[in-house]
Design a protein around this motif. Structure first.
Motif, mmCIF file in Angstrom:
data_model
loop_
_atom_site.group_PDB
_atom_site.id
_atom_site.type_symbol
_atom_site.label_atom_id
_atom_site.label_comp_id
_atom_site.label_asym_id
_atom_site.label_seq_id
_atom_site.Cartn_x
_atom_site.Cartn_y
_atom_site.Cartn_z
ATOM 1 N N ASP A 102 0.885 -1.060 0.193
ATOM 2 C CA ASP A 102 0.097 -0.031 -0.007
ATOM 3 C C ASP A 102 0.893 1.339 -0.055
ATOM 4 O O ASP A 102 0.653 2.021 -0.664
ATOM 5 C CB ASP A 102 -0.834 0.029 1.180
ATOM 6 N N LYS A 103 1.898 1.216 0.776
ATOM 7 C CA LYS A 103 2.905 2.401 0.901
ATOM 8 C C LYS A 103 3.552 2.830 -0.366
ATOM 9 O O LYS A 103 3.533 3.825 -0.862
ATOM 10 C CB LYS A 103 3.864 2.202 1.650
ATOM 11 N N GLU A 106 1.115 4.186 -2.860
ATOM 12 C CA GLU A 106 0.699 5.512 -2.436
ATOM 13 C C GLU A 106 1.912 6.571 -2.661
ATOM 14 O O GLU A 106 1.766 7.657 -3.256
ATOM 15 C CB GLU A 106 0.427 5.653 -0.824
ATOM 16 N N ARG A 107 3.071 5.779 -2.509
ATOM 17 C CA ARG A 107 4.319 6.946 -2.809
ATOM 18 C C ARG A 107 4.778 6.775 -4.376
ATOM 19 O O ARG A 107 5.844 7.491 -4.553
ATOM 20 C CB ARG A 107 5.275 6.667 -1.987
ATOM 21 N N TRP A 127 8.405 11.636 -3.157
ATOM 22 C CA TRP A 127 8.295 10.516 -1.953
ATOM 23 C C TRP A 127 8.507 11.326 -0.524
ATOM 24 O O TRP A 127 7.680 10.957 0.301
ATOM 25 C CB TRP A 127 9.532 9.772 -2.080
ATOM 26 N N LYS A 131 5.560 11.467 2.383
ATOM 27 C CA LYS A 131 5.704 11.218 3.778
ATOM 28 C C LYS A 131 5.267 12.124 4.940
ATOM 29 O O LYS A 131 4.851 11.583 5.860
ATOM 30 C CB LYS A 131 7.294 10.629 3.956
ATOM 31 N N GLU A 134 1.591 11.984 5.159
ATOM 32 C CA GLU A 134 0.997 10.919 5.810
ATOM 33 C C GLU A 134 1.383 10.837 7.365
ATOM 34 O O GLU A 134 0.456 10.531 8.078
ATOM 35 C CB GLU A 134 1.869 9.604 5.578
#
Length: 274
Positions: A102-103, A106-107, A127, A131, A134
């Motif tokens: 998932d990360k 997302e990134r 990125w 972060k 998030e």
């Protein structure tokens, strides 16, 4: 989500079977082996750090067979941690893998979304921004994700990379080198004294730290990993010094009783042989 094209992997089932085998063995060991049954997250921690350094050594030596073995050890540790966490009903290996998947999605909005990123630097900047978003209010600092326990040299690298990720950086390497020279002159002017007088150790330490930080910054600009560069120099020194010990012993000499000039002769020979 846009359609993603990838090449088919003819060995995917073999890989999945191998991972399933590791999970099975981990379950068997955890339930039946006295040593494995006793382990906790805390007892495994220092072993994981050791394995990580062993992997680092194998990579620097370009020993791919050792890299394979050390990756296996670290994979075991990952599975071990997840198994212990599942016993605490905190998470399991599926949660770990789905979380990182998932990360990654997302990134990488330039792959799985509609963001444009045609070069490496843009990817890094996106990125870091993602972060930071998030983290929300938990730790809004760009540098909040830098582990406090990292070795100082590695930490300096990560700090500089993260600052660059949001655009706080020098524009040209020449500017960075000017900073290196400035820090060098400041250190030299204040602490490279001919007189045998005491220096202000605390101030000297601060200035030397500034010099190291600027050198690490310059290394980043010319795409040199300073941690790897220093470790290669460490290994080179060890090999040459051990050559000195070995060859002087062959000549019946004791290194503890040799003069510096005598040791230098063997050192020069080591530079030719290694």
């Amino acid at each position: 989500m846009p359609e993603i094209k990838i090449s088919p992997d003819p060995n995917r089932k073999v890989k999945l079977d191998a991972f399933d085998r590791l999970l099975t063995i981990m379950d068997e060991l955890r339930e039946n082996c006295p040593w494995d049954k006793k382990q906790t997250l805390e007892t495994l921690r220092h072993l994981t750090i050791e394995e990580t350094y062993e992997l680092s050594d194998a990579i620097i030596e370009n020993d791919l067979d050792e890299v394979r073995k050390e990756l296996g050890d670290l994979m075991l540790h990952n599975v071990f941690y997840a198994r212990i966490a599942s016993e605490k009903q905190a998470f399991d290996i599926a949660d770990v893998l789905n979380g990182v998947c998932d990360k990654l999605v997302e990134r990488h909005p330039h792959i799985y979304g509609d963001v444009e990123a045609t070069d490496e630097q843009t990817v890094k900047e996106n990125w870091e921004k993602i972060k930071l978003k998030e983290k929300g209010n938990k730790n809004p600092s760009v540098l909040g994700g830098v582990p406090t326990s990292l070795p100082a040299l590695v930490k300096a690298m990560r700090i500089q990379e993260k600052a660059r990720g949001i655009g706080f950086d020098w524009e040209k390497k020449e500017q960075v080198w000017e900073k290196v020279e400035e820090e060098m002159q400041e250190f030299k002017a204040e602490f490279n004294v001919d007189k045998s007088e005491n220096i202000n150790k605390e101030k000297a330490q601060q200035e030397f730290g500034d010099l190291l930080f600027s050198l690490i910054n310059y290394a980043r600009f010319i795409d040199i990993n300073p941690e790897e560069a220093l470790e290669r120099t460490n290994k080179k020194f060890i090999k040459r010094f051990q050559f000195l010990e070995r060859e002087s012993a062959k000549d019946g000499k004791s290194i503890s009783s040799m003069t510096l000039a005598e040791m230098d002769e063997y050192w020069e020979r080591a530079k030719w042989h290694l």
